[in-house]
Design an enzyme around this catalytic site. Structure first.
Site, PDB file in Angstrom:
ATOM      1  N   THR A  25     -36.381   9.337  12.177  1.00  0.00           N
ATOM      2  CA  THR A  25     -37.366  10.052  11.221  1.00  0.00           C
ATOM      3  C   THR A  25     -37.947   9.137  10.096  1.00  0.00           C
ATOM      4  OG1 THR A  25     -36.568  12.301  11.786  1.00  0.00           O
ATOM      5  CG2 THR A  25     -37.546  12.162   9.611  1.00  0.00           C
ATOM      6  N   HIS A 178     -33.761  17.556  21.630  1.00  0.00           N
ATOM      7  CA  HIS A 178     -32.926  17.157  20.601  1.00  0.00           C
ATOM      8  C   HIS A 178     -31.763  18.347  20.381  1.00  0.00           C
ATOM      9  CE1 HIS A 178     -31.114  15.756  16.935  1.00  0.00           C
ATOM     10  NE2 HIS A 178     -32.485  15.535  16.092  1.00  0.00           N
ATOM     11  N   ASN A 181     -27.086  16.738  15.720  1.00  0.00           N
ATOM     12  CA  ASN A 181     -27.105  16.846  14.415  1.00  0.00           C
ATOM     13  C   ASN A 181     -27.480  17.986  13.545  1.00  0.00           C
ATOM     14  OD1 ASN A 181     -26.786  14.243  14.866  1.00  0.00           O
ATOM     15  ND2 ASN A 181     -28.928  13.355  14.559  1.00  0.00           N
ATOM     16  N   TYR A 183     -29.326  20.867  14.341  1.00  0.00           N
ATOM     17  CA  TYR A 183     -30.696  21.487  14.524  1.00  0.00           C
ATOM     18  C   TYR A 183     -30.336  22.669  15.310  1.00  0.00           C
ATOM     19  CZ  TYR A 183     -32.172  17.757  11.596  1.00  0.00           C
ATOM     20  OH  TYR A 183     -32.213  16.676  10.725  1.00  0.00           O
ATOM     21  N   ASN A 238     -26.078  17.800   8.664  1.00  0.00           N
ATOM     22  CA  ASN A 238     -26.373  19.098   8.409  1.00  0.00           C
ATOM     23  C   ASN A 238     -25.457  20.381   8.489  1.00  0.00           C
ATOM     24  OD1 ASN A 238     -29.127  18.416   7.810  1.00  0.00           O
ATOM     25  ND2 ASN A 238     -29.456  17.698   9.961  1.00  0.00           N
TER      26      ASN A 238
HETATM   27  C1  8OZ Z   1     -32.829  11.781   8.940  1.00  0.00           C
HETATM   28  C2  8OZ Z   1     -33.599  12.412   8.130  1.00  0.00           C
HETATM   29  C3  8OZ Z   1     -34.346  13.545   8.769  1.00  0.00           C
HETATM   30  C4  8OZ Z   1     -34.097  13.967   9.812  1.00  0.00           C
HETATM   31  C5  8OZ Z   1     -31.766  13.615  13.062  1.00  0.00           C
HETATM   32  C6  8OZ Z   1     -34.120  14.266  12.864  1.00  0.00           C
HETATM   33  O1  8OZ Z   1     -30.670  13.621  11.997  1.00  0.00           O
HETATM   34  C7  8OZ Z   1     -33.151  13.875  12.127  1.00  0.00           C
HETATM   35  C8  8OZ Z   1     -33.466  13.345  10.980  1.00  0.00           C
HETATM   36  C9  8OZ Z   1     -32.604  12.210  10.357  1.00  0.00           C
HETATM   37  O2  8OZ Z   1     -31.637  13.998  13.964  1.00  0.00           O
END
Ligand code: 8OZ
Length: 374
Positions: A25, A178, A181, A183, A238
């Site tokens: 990102t 994806h 992480n 999401y 996250n």
């Molecule tokens: C860093 C900052 C914002 C998003 C991920 C898409 O960790 C990200 C991400 C990484 O998969």
């Protein structure tokens, strides 16, 4: 003996070597539209066996950060067509990472300022990145999400399908789902973010249902051999948590073995952090995970990531522990990383301050080896 520098065919995609640029990102696509600076950045790195784009939102609802690109407007797809054209002209291959952030968002980034959506209405203890009216960036707490209604799920699967079709039409060689992480897909998978009581919550089979429905929607549209997937079994990124990652992700890879996918991409440890990070009291057994996948008939290329240096990458491929190694930060600072690894040449150091947002500085201005020795 197989070498990191040997070609490989992964599903339908032929690669010149086993060095992959990990998704990164960079927050440099205002309006969610890839621009000419982004074209230059990817083109500079086209000697990687495979480029995986930065995470790219499949819909406006899937957006969670300022100035990250999308796959859902004509302008964005026209921008991506310039990127894929330039990478192909330079002899490279490129897949797009398909992203729905779920709860890792902010009301100011959502359609009509609404709440972000997730498996359950549990707010993540996490931050997102916003850009103020005056152009400066700030980190803000992610907003409280709302739980997706059962009747909304087919619509999200349709969003994935449409975005996959649009990606192929924009010239991508394939897509990466994806599922890592913390999401949306990961929010369904892990019990720390999923307390649903319907067929998408509770036992592992239910929490993994959404992931497999996404895989079905995408592979039916563009084919299994152009579809890869990224998972991160133990990352705490996250606010992700699950007390039994080994059982959860064994079930996931055994299910993935039923598709002839292009690749399975595993983040080992904490994303961007320690490789030996663990959740719970036992270290995660990656070898057992790979074994479970193969035993279930899985044939996709095995891609690993997180903190690899030259020696570990070369050794892991030679020993057959992995088929492909994805490098993140080293690719930020070294557009010619493949050449540098081949020559065992020194690497430029990435500048943390320019990772997220900004312009050419720290993005397209890292020197090539030939410019340094000349
Ligand atoms: C860093 C900052 C914002 C998003 C991920 C898409 O960790 C990200 C991400 C990484 O998969």
């Amino acid at each position: 003996m197989t070498s990191l520098f040997d070609p490989i065919k992964i599903g339908d995609i032929q690669l010149a070597n086993r060095i992959v640029m990990a998704p990164l990102t960079r927050n440099r696509s205002p309006g969610a539209v890839p621009n000419t600076l982004n074209v230059t950045y990817y083109e500079q790195r086209a000697s990687a066996g495979l480029l995986i784009t930065e995470a790219t939102a499949i819909t406006h609802q899937g957006q969670g950060y300022a100035d990250v690109p999308g796959l859902y407007t004509k302008e964005a797809l026209d921008g991506w067509r310039q990127v894929t054209g330039a990478v192909h002209k330079a002899g490279g291959k490129i897949v797009v990472q398909m992203w729905h952030v779920g709860r890792i968002s902010h009301t100011s980034l959502q359609p009509n300022g609404g709440k972000p959506v997730s498996a359950s209405a549990i707010q993540a203890k996490s931050k997102t990145y916003l850009i103020n009216e005056d152009g400066t960036g700030t980190f803000a707490e992610t907003s409280e999400p709302r739980a997706l209604e059962l009747v909304e799920i087919p619509g999200i699967l349709e969003d994935y399908r449409k975005a996959a079709r649009a990606a192929i039409d924009a010239g991508f060689d394939g897509v990466e789902i994806h599922a890592a992480n913390g999401y949306l897909i990961d929010q369904f998978l892990r019990s720390g973010s999923n307390v649903r009581t319907d067929q998408y919550g509770g036992p592992i089979e239910n929490r993994a249902r959404f992931l497999f429905e996404v895989v079905d929607a995408i592979t039916r549209e563009i084919g299994e051999g152009r579809t890869g997937i990224r998972i991160s079994p133990v990352t705490p990124a996250n606010d992700s948590s699950d007390p039994d990652a080994q059982a959860l992700f064994t079930y996931v890879v055994e299910g993935l073995a039923k598709y002839k996918l292009s690749y399975i991409h595993i983040i080992e440890g904490a994303t961007g952090g320690p490789r030996d990070f663990q959740q719970g009291d036992k270290p995660f057994d990656y070898k057992a995970l790979q074994h479970a996948y193969e035993k279930a008939g899985g044939k996709a290329a095995w891609m690993t990531n997180n903190g690899y240096d030259r020696e570990l990458a070369i050794q892991s491929v030679e020993e057959g522990k992995t088929d492909l190694v994805a490098f993140g930060k080293p690719f930020i600072a070294n557009p010619d990383l493949v050449q540098r690894l081949k020559d065992n040449a020194p690497l430029n150091t990435p500048d943390q301050a320019t990772f997220y947002g900004g312009g050419a500085k720290g993005y397209t201005d890292y020197p090539l080896l030939e410019q340094q020795v000349a």
